[in-house]
Design a protein around this motif. Sequence first.
Motif, short mmCIF file in Angstrom:
data_model
loop_
_atom_site.label_atom_id
_atom_site.label_comp_id
_atom_site.label_asym_id
_atom_site.label_seq_id
_atom_site.Cartn_x
_atom_site.Cartn_y
_atom_site.Cartn_z
N LYS A 10 0.82 -1.22 0.00
CA LYS A 10 0.00 0.00 0.00
C LYS A 10 0.85 1.27 0.00
O LYS A 10 0.32 2.38 -0.07
N ASP A 13 3.48 4.32 -1.03
CA ASP A 13 3.71 5.12 -2.23
C ASP A 13 5.15 4.99 -2.72
O ASP A 13 5.41 5.07 -3.92
N VAL A 14 6.07 4.79 -1.78
CA VAL A 14 7.48 4.71 -2.14
C VAL A 14 8.23 3.96 -1.05
O VAL A 14 7.82 3.97 0.12
N PRO A 37 3.37 12.54 5.58
CA PRO A 37 3.63 11.14 5.22
C PRO A 37 3.89 10.29 6.45
O PRO A 37 4.49 10.75 7.42
N LEU A 44 8.66 12.27 -2.86
CA LEU A 44 7.27 12.01 -3.24
C LEU A 44 6.91 12.73 -4.54
O LEU A 44 6.17 12.19 -5.37
N VAL A 73 5.78 -1.23 -6.31
CA VAL A 73 5.97 0.00 -5.52
C VAL A 73 7.34 0.57 -5.89
O VAL A 73 8.35 -0.15 -5.94
N LYS A 113 4.97 8.32 -11.77
CA LYS A 113 3.71 7.61 -11.98
C LYS A 113 2.89 8.25 -13.09
O LYS A 113 2.27 7.54 -13.90
N TYR A 155 5.43 10.83 -7.75
CA TYR A 155 4.17 11.20 -8.41
C TYR A 155 4.42 11.55 -9.88
O TYR A 155 3.62 11.22 -10.77
N ARG A 202 3.83 6.19 3.08
CA ARG A 202 2.50 6.31 2.48
C ARG A 202 1.93 7.68 2.84
O ARG A 202 2.06 8.14 3.97
N TYR A 203 1.27 8.29 1.84
CA TYR A 203 0.73 9.62 2.09
C TYR A 203 -0.60 9.77 1.37
O TYR A 203 -0.70 9.57 0.16
N GLU A 204 -1.63 10.09 2.17
CA GLU A 204 -2.95 10.38 1.63
C GLU A 204 -3.27 11.82 1.98
O GLU A 204 -3.42 12.17 3.16
#
Length: 360
Positions: free
Chosen positions: A267, A269-270, A292, A349, A315, A356, A353, A283-285
Motif C-alpha cells: 500500500k 507510495d514509495v 507522510p 514524493l 511499488v 507515476k 508522483y 504512504r501519504y494520503e
Amino acid sequence: MRYRLDLQYFSQEKTEKASPKKRQDARQKGQVAKSSDVNTALVMLAVFLFMFFYGRVLGEYLHDMLQHVYSEYILWDVNEASIIPIFEEIALESTFVLIPIMLVAMVIGFGASAVQVGFKYTPESIAMKLEKINPISGFKRIFSIRALVELMKSLLKITLVGILVFSILWISLDSLLFLSQKSVETGFAEVARLTGIIGVSVAMLLLFLAIPDYIYQKYDHEKQIRMSKQDVKDEHKKMEGDPLIKSKRRQKQMDMAMQRMMQEVPKADVVITNPTHFAIALRYEDSEMAAPVITAKGADFVAFRIRTLAKQHEVILVENKALARALYAQAEIGDEVPEELFKAVAEVLAYVYRLKNELM
C-alpha cells in the motif's frame, strides 16, 4: 554439604506470608478464616429475639391446634383412612407457622457467613475426594492440635452455658415452684418467657466467646497458608513464565508484528533504500494525513524482504542513503515523518508522483 542441606531446610520452612495468589487459590478451595461459632451465636440470637415478637402467634397456633384435636379429631375413628388426613393437615399448618422462623435462621446464617468470608461459590470445597474418607487422614485430624483446641473450646462452652442456665433457673426458682398453682395460659407464658431469656442469654454468651474464636481461626488460617521462600520463588517464576515460553511468545509477537508490517508494504507510495542496509516504506494520503507516515522499515534481511515485496507489487524504490538512514534512526512504524525531513521526503514524493504520471 551440611551447609547446603541447612539452606535447603530453611528454604522449605513456612516463614513467609501468603501472597495474593496463594490466598486466592486457598479461597477457591474453600480454605477461609471462618468461625462456625459466630454463625451459631447469631442464628440463635436472631431466632430467640424473633420469638419474642412471634411467640404470641406460635402460642395461638398451639392453642387452636390442641383445641381442634381434642374437639374434632378425638371423635374420629383411628384407622388408616383417618390418620393420613390428620397428619397431613397438622404438618401443613405447622409448616406455615414454622417457615418464618426457618427463614430468619437461614437469612442470618447466610449473612453471618457472607460477613466473614464474602460472597464466593467454591464447588471445589464440596467436591468428592477420596482423601476425605481416608481413615489415616481422619485419625490425623482427630488427634491433631486443632482437634484438641476444638475439644477445649467445646468443654469451655458447655461449662459456661451450663453455669449461665443454672444461674437463670436459680434466680427464677420461686416462679417455677408456683407454676402448679397458675392457670395453663399463665404457666405457658411464664415458661415461654423464661425459655426466651435463657436462649438470648446463651446466644449472647456464645457470641462473646465467638470473638476470640474468630481471631484464633484467622490466625490458624494465616498459619496454614504460609509459604516457604522456595514457594515464593516458584510462584514468582510461574507468574513471570518460563524463560523458554516467554522467548517463544515474544518471537511469535514479533512474527505477527512483522506480518502486519509486510501487509502495509504493497500500500506504500514509495520505499526509500540505502540501497541494501535500510528500507523505509512511506504512504501519504492528502485527504487523511497531515504528513507522510512510515508504514514499514527494516535493516539488512528485513530491508531485503521489504524491497522484494515492493518490487512484486510495483511499488517505486528510491535510493537515498542519507534520508533512509535518518528515517530509520529518527522515526518508528506508524509515526509521521519528522519535521526536519519534510523537505527531503517531499522531493522524493514529488519525484514518485511525476514518475507515476509519466507511466500512465
